[in-house]
Design a protein around this motif. Sequence first.
Motif, PDB file in Angstrom:
ATOM      1  N   ASP A 113      -8.569   3.591  18.740  1.00 20.63           N
ATOM      2  CA  ASP A 113      -9.664   3.761  17.776  1.00 20.63           C
ATOM      3  C   ASP A 113      -9.833   5.262  17.530  1.00 20.63           C
ATOM      4  O   ASP A 113     -10.052   6.028  18.470  1.00 20.63           O
ATOM      5  CB  ASP A 113     -10.937   3.165  18.395  1.00 20.63           C
ATOM      6  CG  ASP A 113     -12.110   3.212  17.437  1.00 20.63           C
ATOM      7  OD1 ASP A 113     -12.076   4.006  16.472  1.00 20.63           O
ATOM      8  OD2 ASP A 113     -13.070   2.450  17.671  1.00 20.63           O
ATOM      9  N   ILE A 114      -9.727   5.647  16.280  1.00 20.86           N
ATOM     10  CA  ILE A 114      -9.752   7.069  15.947  1.00 20.86           C
ATOM     11  C   ILE A 114     -11.127   7.698  16.211  1.00 20.86           C
ATOM     12  O   ILE A 114     -11.254   8.915  16.256  1.00 20.86           O
ATOM     13  CB  ILE A 114      -9.280   7.292  14.477  1.00 20.86           C
ATOM     14  CG1 ILE A 114      -8.809   8.731  14.251  1.00 20.86           C
ATOM     15  CG2 ILE A 114     -10.350   6.908  13.478  1.00 20.86           C
ATOM     16  CD1 ILE A 114      -7.628   9.127  15.045  1.00 20.86           C
ATOM     17  N   GLY A 140      -4.875   4.939  10.543  1.00 22.92           N
ATOM     18  CA  GLY A 140      -5.002   3.611   9.918  1.00 22.92           C
ATOM     19  C   GLY A 140      -3.631   3.207   9.424  1.00 22.92           C
ATOM     20  O   GLY A 140      -3.436   2.870   8.264  1.00 22.92           O
ATOM     21  N   TYR A 191      -1.305   0.824  10.503  1.00 25.56           N
ATOM     22  CA  TYR A 191      -0.736  -0.532  10.551  1.00 25.56           C
ATOM     23  C   TYR A 191      -0.764  -1.188   9.164  1.00 25.56           C
ATOM     24  O   TYR A 191      -1.758  -1.054   8.464  1.00 25.56           O
ATOM     25  CB  TYR A 191      -1.532  -1.379  11.548  1.00 25.56           C
ATOM     26  CG  TYR A 191      -1.021  -2.789  11.654  1.00 25.56           C
ATOM     27  CD1 TYR A 191       0.024  -3.105  12.509  1.00 25.56           C
ATOM     28  CD2 TYR A 191      -1.575  -3.797  10.861  1.00 25.56           C
ATOM     29  CE1 TYR A 191       0.501  -4.403  12.593  1.00 25.56           C
ATOM     30  CE2 TYR A 191      -1.090  -5.091  10.942  1.00 25.56           C
ATOM     31  CZ  TYR A 191      -0.057  -5.380  11.804  1.00 25.56           C
ATOM     32  OH  TYR A 191       0.422  -6.654  11.870  1.00 25.56           O
ATOM     33  N   PRO A 192       0.244  -1.900   8.701  1.00 22.80           N
ATOM     34  CA  PRO A 192       1.470  -2.281   9.420  1.00 22.80           C
ATOM     35  C   PRO A 192       2.599  -1.251   9.352  1.00 22.80           C
ATOM     36  O   PRO A 192       3.694  -1.545   9.804  1.00 22.80           O
ATOM     37  CB  PRO A 192       1.869  -3.568   8.714  1.00 22.80           C
ATOM     38  CG  PRO A 192       1.371  -3.407   7.313  1.00 22.80           C
ATOM     39  CD  PRO A 192       0.113  -2.603   7.424  1.00 22.80           C
ATOM     40  N   GLY A 193       2.358  -0.087   8.775  1.00 21.35           N
ATOM     41  CA  GLY A 193       3.351   0.976   8.926  1.00 21.35           C
ATOM     42  C   GLY A 193       4.030   1.493   7.671  1.00 21.35           C
ATOM     43  O   GLY A 193       4.902   2.362   7.759  1.00 21.35           O
ATOM     44  N   SER A 194       3.615   1.019   6.509  1.00 19.27           N
ATOM     45  CA  SER A 194       4.319   1.439   5.283  1.00 19.27           C
ATOM     46  C   SER A 194       4.232   2.949   5.029  1.00 19.27           C
ATOM     47  O   SER A 194       5.232   3.580   4.688  1.00 19.27           O
ATOM     48  CB  SER A 194       3.733   0.731   4.063  1.00 19.27           C
ATOM     49  OG  SER A 194       3.943  -0.624   4.169  1.00 19.27           O
ATOM     50  N   ASP A 224      -3.564   3.334  14.943  1.00 21.83           N
ATOM     51  CA  ASP A 224      -4.293   2.180  14.385  1.00 21.83           C
ATOM     52  C   ASP A 224      -4.896   1.350  15.514  1.00 21.83           C
ATOM     53  O   ASP A 224      -4.404   1.367  16.638  1.00 21.83           O
ATOM     54  CB  ASP A 224      -3.366   1.290  13.542  1.00 21.83           C
ATOM     55  CG  ASP A 224      -4.150   0.481  12.516  1.00 21.83           C
ATOM     56  OD1 ASP A 224      -4.070   0.798  11.316  1.00 21.83           O
ATOM     57  OD2 ASP A 224      -4.870  -0.463  12.904  1.00 21.83           O
ATOM     58  N   ASP A 243      -5.492   5.983   5.435  1.00 20.62           N
ATOM     59  CA  ASP A 243      -5.626   4.795   4.579  1.00 20.62           C
ATOM     60  C   ASP A 243      -6.548   3.812   5.307  1.00 20.62           C
ATOM     61  O   ASP A 243      -6.486   2.610   5.086  1.00 20.62           O
ATOM     62  CB  ASP A 243      -4.226   4.184   4.377  1.00 20.62           C
ATOM     63  CG  ASP A 243      -4.197   3.116   3.285  1.00 20.62           C
ATOM     64  OD1 ASP A 243      -5.060   3.134   2.410  1.00 20.62           O
ATOM     65  OD2 ASP A 243      -3.289   2.263   3.323  1.00 20.62           O
ATOM     66  N   SER A 297       0.827  -1.212   0.000  1.00 17.09           N
ATOM     67  CA  SER A 297       0.000   0.000   0.000  1.00 17.09           C
ATOM     68  C   SER A 297       0.866   1.270   0.000  1.00 17.09           C
ATOM     69  O   SER A 297       0.390   2.353  -0.328  1.00 17.09           O
ATOM     70  CB  SER A 297      -0.946   0.007   1.196  1.00 17.09           C
ATOM     71  OG  SER A 297      -0.242  -0.313   2.362  1.00 17.09           O
TER      72      SER A 297
HETATM   73  C1  LIG Z   1      -5.122  -0.770   4.582  1.00 18.15           C
HETATM   74  S1  LIG Z   1      -4.640  -0.798   6.258  1.00 18.15           S
HETATM   75  C2  LIG Z   1      -3.468   0.523   6.322  1.00 18.15           C
HETATM   76  C3  LIG Z   1      -2.144   0.204   5.682  1.00 18.15           C
HETATM   77  C4  LIG Z   1      -1.083   1.247   5.991  1.00 18.15           C
HETATM   78  N1  LIG Z   1      -1.409   2.535   5.379  1.00 18.15           N
HETATM   79  C5  LIG Z   1       0.286   0.834   5.494  1.00 18.15           C
HETATM   80  O1  LIG Z   1       0.693   1.361   4.448  1.00 18.15           O
HETATM   81  O2  LIG Z   1       0.947   0.023   6.131  1.00 18.15           O
HETATM   82  C6  LIG Z   1      -6.051  -0.085   7.044  1.00 18.15           C
HETATM   83  C7  LIG Z   1      -5.941   0.056   8.548  1.00 18.15           C
HETATM   84  O3  LIG Z   1      -7.036   0.868   9.046  1.00 18.15           O
HETATM   85  C8  LIG Z   1      -7.187   0.525  10.419  1.00 18.15           C
HETATM   86  N2  LIG Z   1      -8.433   1.066  10.983  1.00 18.15           N
HETATM   87  C9  LIG Z   1      -9.705   0.767  10.617  1.00 18.15           C
HETATM   88  N3  LIG Z   1     -10.586   1.401  11.406  1.00 18.15           N
HETATM   89  C10 LIG Z   1      -9.865   2.136  12.300  1.00 18.15           C
HETATM   90  C11 LIG Z   1     -10.206   2.998  13.387  1.00 18.15           C
HETATM   91  N4  LIG Z   1     -11.484   3.235  13.724  1.00 18.15           N
HETATM   92  N5  LIG Z   1      -9.217   3.587  14.096  1.00 18.15           N
HETATM   93  C12 LIG Z   1      -7.905   3.338  13.769  1.00 18.15           C
HETATM   94  N6  LIG Z   1      -7.523   2.527  12.745  1.00 18.15           N
HETATM   95  C13 LIG Z   1      -8.482   1.928  12.033  1.00 18.15           C
HETATM   96  C14 LIG Z   1      -7.137  -1.003  10.370  1.00 18.15           C
HETATM   97  O4  LIG Z   1      -6.844  -1.542  11.637  1.00 18.15           O
HETATM   98  C15 LIG Z   1      -6.057  -1.274   9.323  1.00 18.15           C
HETATM   99  O5  LIG Z   1      -4.817  -1.580   9.924  1.00 18.15           O
END
Ligand SMILES: C[S@@+](CC[C@H](N)C(=O)[O-])C[C@H]1O[C@@H](n2cnc3c(N)ncnc32)[C@H](O)[C@@H]1O
Length: 198
Positions: free
Chosen positions: A90-91, A45, A47-50, A69, A113, A21
């Motif tokens: 949780d945001i 959002g 995780y995983p951190g990219s 995240d 994301d 991503s």
């Molecule tokens: C597609 S992944 C993100 C990938 C990240 N941008 C990367 O490049 O590594 C989407 C993330 O949104 C997080 N997420 C979903 N709802 C959330 C919330 N209410 N608060 C915080 N994080 C949330 C999920 O836990 C998930 O890890």
Amino acid sequence: MKKVQDYYFKKAKREKYPARSVYKLEEAQEKYHFLKRGHKALDIGSYPGSWSIYASRVLGPQGLVVGVDLQDGKPMRQSGRSRIEFIRGDITGDETLETIRIHCSSFDALLSDMAPNTTGNKWADQQKSLELSRRAFALCNDFLRSGGCFYCKVFEGEDFKEFYDTVRLCFTNSRIVKPKSSRRESREVFILGLGFKN
Ligand SMILES: C[S@@+](CC[C@H](N)C(=O)[O-])C[C@H]1O[C@@H](n2cnc3c(N)ncnc32)[C@H](O)[C@@H]1O
């Protein structure tokens, strides 16, 4: 299409990013240059951190990335990059916002994301996703400095246009970005807002 996905998967592995991503942010950044050295970025959002790792490389040692995240996973700090603070939370919860404020209360960039856990019901999943995008946008009022930028994943569904029109009103420039690394068949796009009118 599988070939394209494999290409980005391998590229991410080679470049030591935990997820492919990252290229959805990198492509937009290389075209529009909205992240600058020394900036502070809030990555929702994360995780995983990219995205956090990529942003910290662009922002450099004077910059700051705060990643949030639901899932736990702090990216490693690497030399020549900005500090990354990771918050598990949780945001949508006030407690998480308070914790963000401990690190920083005014960011130059707000990145999201976020994606919900999918249920298989396309309509319901799209609504959940749009809710998260709305939440990310609402946070601009709390955390984005005037003139700052917003880069946010959104799924094109029935309420997409209304959402985009609302976002557009709050930025000097805005556009919809569909990175090559995003599956063509996916309705995922990214809204980029530049010049926040706080
Ligand atoms: C597609 S992944 C993100 C990938 C990240 N941008 C990367 O490049 O590594 C989407 C993330 O949104 C997080 N997420 C979903 N709802 C959330 C919330 N209410 N608060 C915080 N994080 C949330 C999920 O836990 C998930 O890890």
